[in-house]
Write a protein that holds these residues in place. Structure first.
Motif, PDB file in Angstrom:
ATOM      1  N   SER A 412      47.065  34.260 101.431  1.00 27.96           N
ATOM      2  CA  SER A 412      46.387  35.552 101.468  1.00 27.96           C
ATOM      3  C   SER A 412      44.960  35.413 100.931  1.00 27.96           C
ATOM      4  CB  SER A 412      47.152  36.568 100.614  1.00 27.96           C
ATOM      5  OG  SER A 412      46.360  37.716 100.364  1.00 27.96           O
ATOM      6  N   PRO A 413      43.973  36.055 101.595  1.00 27.34           N
ATOM      7  CA  PRO A 413      42.594  35.980 101.092  1.00 27.34           C
ATOM      8  C   PRO A 413      42.451  36.494  99.657  1.00 27.34           C
ATOM      9  CG  PRO A 413      42.620  36.852 103.311  1.00 27.34           C
ATOM     10  CD  PRO A 413      44.039  36.779 102.870  1.00 27.34           C
ATOM     11  N   ASN A 414      43.193  37.561  99.314  1.00 25.00           N
ATOM     12  CA  ASN A 414      43.095  38.099  97.959  1.00 25.00           C
ATOM     13  C   ASN A 414      43.649  37.122  96.928  1.00 25.00           C
ATOM     14  OD1 ASN A 414      43.225  40.853  99.696  1.00 25.00           O
ATOM     15  ND2 ASN A 414      42.205  41.223  97.742  1.00 25.00           N
ATOM     16  N   GLU A 415      44.779  36.489  97.251  1.00 20.66           N
ATOM     17  CA  GLU A 415      45.365  35.522  96.318  1.00 20.66           C
ATOM     18  C   GLU A 415      44.463  34.296  96.171  1.00 20.66           C
ATOM     19  OE1 GLU A 415      49.133  34.673  98.010  1.00 20.66           O
ATOM     20  OE2 GLU A 415      50.108  36.471  97.214  1.00 20.66           O
ATOM     21  N   TYR A 416      43.949  33.833  97.304  1.00 21.56           N
ATOM     22  CA  TYR A 416      43.037  32.686  97.288  1.00 21.56           C
ATOM     23  C   TYR A 416      41.796  33.008  96.445  1.00 21.56           C
ATOM     24  CZ  TYR A 416      40.633  28.586  99.295  1.00 21.56           C
ATOM     25  OH  TYR A 416      39.998  27.382  99.475  1.00 21.56           O
ATOM     26  N   SER A 417      41.212  34.202  96.682  1.00 22.64           N
ATOM     27  CA  SER A 417      40.010  34.595  95.959  1.00 22.64           C
ATOM     28  C   SER A 417      40.290  34.778  94.469  1.00 22.64           C
ATOM     29  CB  SER A 417      39.455  35.893  96.553  1.00 22.64           C
ATOM     30  OG  SER A 417      38.297  36.307  95.877  1.00 22.64           O
ATOM     31  N   SER A 418      41.456  35.321  94.131  1.00 21.83           N
ATOM     32  CA  SER A 418      41.816  35.496  92.726  1.00 21.83           C
ATOM     33  C   SER A 418      41.907  34.148  92.013  1.00 21.83           C
ATOM     34  CB  SER A 418      43.150  36.243  92.614  1.00 21.83           C
ATOM     35  OG  SER A 418      43.542  36.379  91.267  1.00 21.83           O
ATOM     36  N   PHE A 419      42.508  33.171  92.675  1.00 22.51           N
ATOM     37  CA  PHE A 419      42.588  31.843  92.078  1.00 22.51           C
ATOM     38  C   PHE A 419      41.194  31.237  91.914  1.00 22.51           C
ATOM     39  CE2 PHE A 419      42.942  27.261  92.147  1.00 22.51           C
ATOM     40  CZ  PHE A 419      43.986  27.015  91.267  1.00 22.51           C
ATOM     41  N   MET A 420      40.314  31.428  92.900  1.00 25.20           N
ATOM     42  CA  MET A 420      38.963  30.891  92.804  1.00 25.20           C
ATOM     43  C   MET A 420      38.174  31.554  91.672  1.00 25.20           C
ATOM     44  SD  MET A 420      38.741  28.440  94.881  1.00 25.20           S
ATOM     45  CE  MET A 420      36.984  28.123  94.750  1.00 25.20           C
ATOM     46  N   GLY A 421      38.484  32.832  91.380  1.00 28.01           N
ATOM     47  CA  GLY A 421      37.848  33.479  90.244  1.00 28.01           C
ATOM     48  C   GLY A 421      38.232  32.809  88.935  1.00 28.01           C
ATOM     49  N   ASP A 422      39.532  32.516  88.784  1.00 30.10           N
ATOM     50  CA  ASP A 422      39.974  31.779  87.592  1.00 30.10           C
ATOM     51  C   ASP A 422      39.352  30.384  87.543  1.00 30.10           C
ATOM     52  OD1 ASP A 422      41.554  33.857  86.668  1.00 30.10           O
ATOM     53  OD2 ASP A 422      43.329  33.193  87.780  1.00 30.10           O
ATOM     54  N   PHE A 423      39.255  29.758  88.709  1.00 31.33           N
ATOM     55  CA  PHE A 423      38.678  28.413  88.786  1.00 31.33           C
ATOM     56  C   PHE A 423      37.210  28.428  88.337  1.00 31.33           C
ATOM     57  CE2 PHE A 423      36.075  25.529  91.404  1.00 31.33           C
ATOM     58  CZ  PHE A 423      36.585  24.308  91.003  1.00 31.33           C
ATOM     59  N   SER A 424      36.436  29.415  88.775  1.00 29.94           N
ATOM     60  CA  SER A 424      35.026  29.493  88.390  1.00 29.94           C
ATOM     61  C   SER A 424      34.874  29.742  86.894  1.00 29.94           C
ATOM     62  CB  SER A 424      34.322  30.604  89.177  1.00 29.94           C
ATOM     63  OG  SER A 424      34.290  30.306  90.553  1.00 29.94           O
ATOM     64  N   THR A 425      35.710  30.614  86.343  1.00 27.60           N
ATOM     65  CA  THR A 425      35.656  30.874  84.905  1.00 27.60           C
ATOM     66  C   THR A 425      35.971  29.616  84.111  1.00 27.60           C
ATOM     67  OG1 THR A 425      36.292  33.185  85.244  1.00 27.60           O
ATOM     68  CG2 THR A 425      36.605  32.274  83.038  1.00 27.60           C
ATOM     69  N   ALA A 426      37.023  28.910  84.515  1.00 29.07           N
ATOM     70  CA  ALA A 426      37.391  27.678  83.813  1.00 29.07           C
ATOM     71  C   ALA A 426      36.294  26.622  83.935  1.00 29.07           C
ATOM     72  CB  ALA A 426      38.709  27.135  84.374  1.00 29.07           C
ATOM     73  N   THR A 427      35.656  26.546  85.106  1.00 26.56           N
ATOM     74  CA  THR A 427      34.556  25.586  85.286  1.00 26.56           C
ATOM     75  C   THR A 427      33.390  25.920  84.361  1.00 26.56           C
ATOM     76  OG1 THR A 427      35.175  25.293  87.614  1.00 26.56           O
ATOM     77  CG2 THR A 427      32.973  24.573  86.969  1.00 26.56           C
TER      78      THR A 427
END
Length: 657
Positions: A412-427
């Motif tokens: 799902s685009p929303n699930e994918y985007s939500s994970f990428m948000g966490d990924f950017s914060t962690a980066t």
């Protein structure tokens, strides 16, 4: 002037100071004053050197240091006694704190400060910092969104990314830079800035509110299906570029935002209005601010991606999320433009503010043949080039494979985007931490260890990532006991690989790469960097994509080519580590030699001010005893004080006229 000169009268000038001359008692003390020289000027070197008072019968107190310095502007207009015009000495001895009363400070008055930083500097740095934050905030949102669009779209997958980078992104980047060069010749700097940034703002707003809602109308889905059926599944990536062309256009515009708005517009403007001293002090803080922007923008992406949970059935949650995120991008785009307008109107045109006088260094324009010759002629430059190429290829090999697994786990685009948000914060958090730790690593362990960290991180996480993909069957029971699937484990390990490799790049790899140029001689330093820019940077960026394209077209899909990609990654990272060790064996001795030379030069230049004062006093007394003798233009006294004399004359000239 009176026979007795007091410190207060000398250093605390009246509101309308007049030119002061020395009468006969002082001329008897300084014979060259009677020779018709222009009036000397006295100022105290330090608080302890304030003039307490003297007359014709006194000895000059030892704390007072009078340095006779020739001023080319002070010449005798008429000298019937000595004939030829002579230069007049200026007696100076630094700044002093007067006894009782407001003193005269040498040069300009101290400028007002806030938190130890001059207000005039803050007028430039604070707006630049806000601009940089907004640009990076937007870039993180755009970077995460572009991957969601092209990877999760129907009829597409992560296999589109290598083809998109090579055949769409690269030509458009080249075309844009050619257009930018043309526009820069006919537009002013301000007009050029607005001409470049406003199309970005307009496109991202139009995409969310027009192009995406009309995607089913404007995308040639039927034509793409026929092409894929004719060409075969190996051409899924190239055909998907046509199928979702508006998403691909968004992908390219998001990539260009990073390379154009950040690198060209912002840094070009920052370098235009800041001085070198300000850049050295505040540019590193911009790097830390970039990671703070990464953290906050990651949270923003996460928030809008989770809006779907609160919406009713049948509502396109991703369309709502996209409108929200692009609205922020448009709003911050106008904020960036507004800050740029304000800085140009109220700061750049303020004559009281310091500005950069730096001239852009002319880089040699090496062709491909000349660049290859430079690379082949030096083992040192070859090793440095290997580092650059290896990073670009290896990070691309892992990233695209990881994104294919990410789509499988979060379709799902929303699930994918939500994970990428966490990924950017962690980066952002990891990079911020590594930037603080990176300096300690360089000081504690040296260049070699710091340069080895990035490839080591890539090697360990890359081996773990590809092992989870290749041996998912045997690992399923073990991972099942831990409550995760091999696919989810591969997603998390791939995320860690990207987070730590990117943070290690920004905090250690980039500084180590730039440090490696320092020991080179000037010609090789310039030519080597130009050769790496011509050959290695493009090869590193597109090399991974070209390898993946070949593998996909050869083996039919990215999944089928995974074992071979893992082997290629292992070979490249091992070559990277070997080049880093080889470069360390050459760099460390050269760096040590440079440090020793700099230390010796620093020791020689740090002469004691007290000793220098004594020497100057003795020279002055020697000049006094040799009545009527000329001072040599090449004397140490003159060489030491010539520049200071000019500044002194100008300062007193302003106050005395």
């Amino acid at each position: 002037m009176e026979r007795v000169i007091s410190a207060q009268g000398l250093l605390s000038l009246p509101s309308a100071p007049q030119a002061r001359t020395f009468h006969q008692p002082l001329r008897r003390r300084f014979p060259f004053a009677a020779a018709g020289f222009a009036s000397p000027i006295f100022r105290a070197r330090s608080p302890s050197h304030a003039v307490h008072g003297f007359d014709s019968g006194e000895k000059i107190p030892s704390p007072l240091v009078l340095r006779a310095v020739f001023d080319p502007q002070r010449r005798l207009l008429s000298s019937p006694l000595y004939g030829n015009p002579r230069k007049g000495p200026t007696f100076s001895a630094g700044a002093a704190v007067p006894a009782g009363g407001a003193g005269f400070a040498e040069g300009e008055a101290e400028k007002p400060k806030f938190l130890g930083v001059e207000i005039t500097t803050l007028k430039k740095i604070v707006p630049l910092g806000i601009m940089f934050f907004c640009i990076l905030f937007n870039y993180t949102i755009l970077r995460d969104t572009k991957d969601v669009l092209v990877v999760t779209a129907k009829g597409s997958s992560a296999e589109i990314i290598p083809f998109l980078k090579t055949w769409v992104n690269l030509p458009m980047a080249i075309g844009f830079m050619l257009l930018y060069t043309k526009l820069s010749n006919v537009l002013s700097k301000e007009a050029l800035f607005y001409t470049v940034i406003f199309p970005f703002i307009a496109f991202f707003g139009a995409f969310a509110f027009l192009l995406y809602p009309l995607r089913d109308v404007i995308h040639p889905t039927a034509l793409a299906d026929r092409l894929l059926a004719a060409l075969g599944p190996s051409f899924l990536g190239p055909v998907a570029i046509l199928r979702i062309w508006s998403f691909c256009l968004f992908y390219v515009m998001a990539e260009l935002w990073g390379s154009v708005v950040i690198s060209v517009l912002f840094w070009g403007f920052a370098n235009q209005i800041t001085t070198v001293a300000e850049a050295k002090e505040f540019y590193p803080l911009f790097g830390l601010g970039a990671n703070i922007a990464l953290i906050f923008s990651g949270r923003t992406v996460k928030y809008f991606s989770n809006l779907r949970k609160n919406l009713g059935p049948g509502v396109d949650g991703w369309a709502i999320s996209l409108k929200g995120m692009m609205s922020i991008v448009v709003l911050l785009g106008f904020v960036i433009s507004g800050i740029y307008w304000g800085v140009n109107k109220f700061v750049v045109n303020d004559p009281s503010l310091p500005r950069s006088n730096r001239k852009k260094k002319e880089k040699p324009k090496l062709g491909m043949n000349e660049s290859l010759k430079v690379l082949l002629s030096s083992r040192y430059v070859r090793d440095l080039a290997t580092l650059v190429v290896a990073y670009g290829i290896s990070i691309n090999l892992v990233e695209v494979t990881w994104k294919s697994k990410l789509k499988a786990q979060f379709p799902s685009p929303n699930e994918y985007s939500s994970f990428m948000g966490d990924f950017s914060t962690a980066t952002g958090i990891a990079t911020f931490t590594m930037m603080l730790v990176g300096r300690w690593i360089l000081r504690k362990f040296g260049w070699g260890v710091a340069a080895m960290i990035t490839p080591t991180v890539l090697l360990l996480t890359g081996v773990g990532f590809f092992s989870l993909i290749l041996f998912s069957g045997p690992l399923t029971p073990l991972l099942g006991s831990m409550g995760i699937t091999p696919l989810l484990a591969a997603v998390y390990v791939g995320a860690l690989q990207n987070i730590f490799s990117k943070s290690a790049k920004y905090s250690l790899f980039d500084p180590c790469k730039e440090m490696a140029y320092i020991p080179l001689d000037e010609e090789m330093k310039v030519k080597g960097k130009a050769a790496i820019d011509v050959v290695c940077n493009p090869l590193g960026k597109s090399g991974g994509a070209l390898i993946q394209q070949f593998m996909i077209l050869t083996f039919g899909s990215l999944a089928n080519s995974t074992p071979y990609l893992g082997g290629i990654l292992l070979a490249i990272v091992l070559a990277w580590i070997g080049a880093a060790r080889s470069l360390d064996s050459q760099f460390s001795p050269l760096a040590k030699e440079l440090l020793e030379k700099e230390k010796l030069l620093k020791e020689k230049s740090n002469a004691s001010p007290i000793e220098a004062t004594k020497e100057e006093t003795e020279e002055l007394l020697a000049v006094e005893s040799a009545s009527g003798e000329k001072l040599s233009n090449g004397s140490p006294l003159n060489r030491k004080s010539a520049l200071e004399s000019e500044a002194t004359s100008e300062t007193f000239g302003k106050h005395g006229q």
